[in-house]
Design an enzyme around this catalytic site. Structure first.
Site, mmCIF file in Angstrom:
data_model
loop_
_atom_site.group_PDB
_atom_site.id
_atom_site.type_symbol
_atom_site.label_atom_id
_atom_site.label_comp_id
_atom_site.label_asym_id
_atom_site.label_seq_id
_atom_site.Cartn_x
_atom_site.Cartn_y
_atom_site.Cartn_z
ATOM 1 N N GLY A 49 38.639 47.500 42.137
ATOM 2 C CA GLY A 49 39.467 47.948 43.258
ATOM 3 C C GLY A 49 40.924 48.015 42.857
ATOM 4 C CD GLN A 54 46.320 45.859 42.405
ATOM 5 O OE1 GLN A 54 45.444 46.368 43.086
ATOM 6 N NE2 GLN A 54 46.065 45.131 41.344
ATOM 7 C CB CYS A 93 43.709 40.738 40.112
ATOM 8 S SG CYS A 93 44.945 41.762 40.914
ATOM 9 C CG LEU A 94 42.616 46.596 37.698
ATOM 10 C CD1 LEU A 94 42.645 48.052 38.153
ATOM 11 C CD2 LEU A 94 42.058 46.503 36.280
ATOM 12 C CG HIS A 135 41.010 41.209 45.194
ATOM 13 N ND1 HIS A 135 41.043 40.176 44.282
ATOM 14 C CD2 HIS A 135 41.930 42.121 44.760
ATOM 15 C CE1 HIS A 135 41.963 40.457 43.359
ATOM 16 N NE2 HIS A 135 42.501 41.636 43.621
ATOM 17 C CD GLU A 136 41.698 45.777 45.646
ATOM 18 O OE1 GLU A 136 42.922 45.957 45.633
ATOM 19 O OE2 GLU A 136 41.067 45.336 44.659
ATOM 20 C CG HIS A 139 46.353 43.403 46.090
ATOM 21 N ND1 HIS A 139 47.281 42.806 45.272
ATOM 22 C CD2 HIS A 139 45.209 43.469 45.374
ATOM 23 C CE1 HIS A 139 46.719 42.520 44.098
ATOM 24 N NE2 HIS A 139 45.454 42.910 44.140
HETATM 25 ZN ZN ZN Z 1 43.972 42.682 42.715
#
Ligand code: ZN
Length: 162
Positions: A49, A54, A93-94, A135-136, A139
């Site tokens: 995701g 991000q 997480c990216l 998770h998203e 963010h």
């Molecule tokens: Zn993340």
């Protein structure tokens, strides 16, 4: 389409709250291009995701790919209406390359969002998809998975360069 640079770790923007997208703007070129770029960036880095913040854009847009039959989910202005169950799961997480930890997430959520055509959708999601949505959505509020990691479970994995 274009790859966008992923903001990492201590970048202050990751702590900021994202704003709603105007529904009339969803089908416009600017938002559609951003969505395409987000999907390309997520796919390039093998992410599950990605949230717009991000890539430095404080708009409530998330993309998720859990490799199910529905392909990539694009969720605009997502709201979690209900959640149930608790499960300990592995998460990364990216924005935190090569870091993984254990978190507690619901096993099921009901989420309401606009899709990329501007249609309002209500979806019941389970397991990895539910986890990714949580998770998203975090963010979008400036919350990062490291805030939720069970103490002592954060691991740094050495990348393999082959
Ligand atoms: Zn993340």
């Amino acid at each position: 389409m274009a790859l966008r640079q992923i903001r990492e770790e201590s970048d202050e923007i990751l702590r900021k709250k994202s704003r709603d997208v105007e529904v009339d703007d969803i089908t416009g070129e600017k938002i559609q291009t951003l969505i395409n770029d987000m999907i390309e960036t997520m796919t390039h880095y093998n992410g599950v995701g990605l949230a717009a913040v991000q890539v430095g854009i404080l708009k409530k847009i998330i993309v998720i790919d859990v490799q199910d039959e529905n392909g990539v989910y694009v969720m605009i202005n997502p709201k979690i209406l209900k959640s149930k169950g608790n499960k300990e799961c592995e998460e990364g997480c990216l924005s935190f390359p090569n870091q993984f930890g254990r978190v507690i997430r619901p096993t099921e959520v009901v989420v309401e969002y606009y899709d990329r055509n501007g249609e309002l959708i209500k979806l019941k999601a389970k397991d990895l998809l539910a986890q990714a949505i949580c998770h998203e959505c975090d963010h979008l509020e400036g919350i990062l998975f490291i805030d939720n990691v069970i103490p002592g479970t954060l691991e740094y994995v050495t990348p393999d360069n082959d």
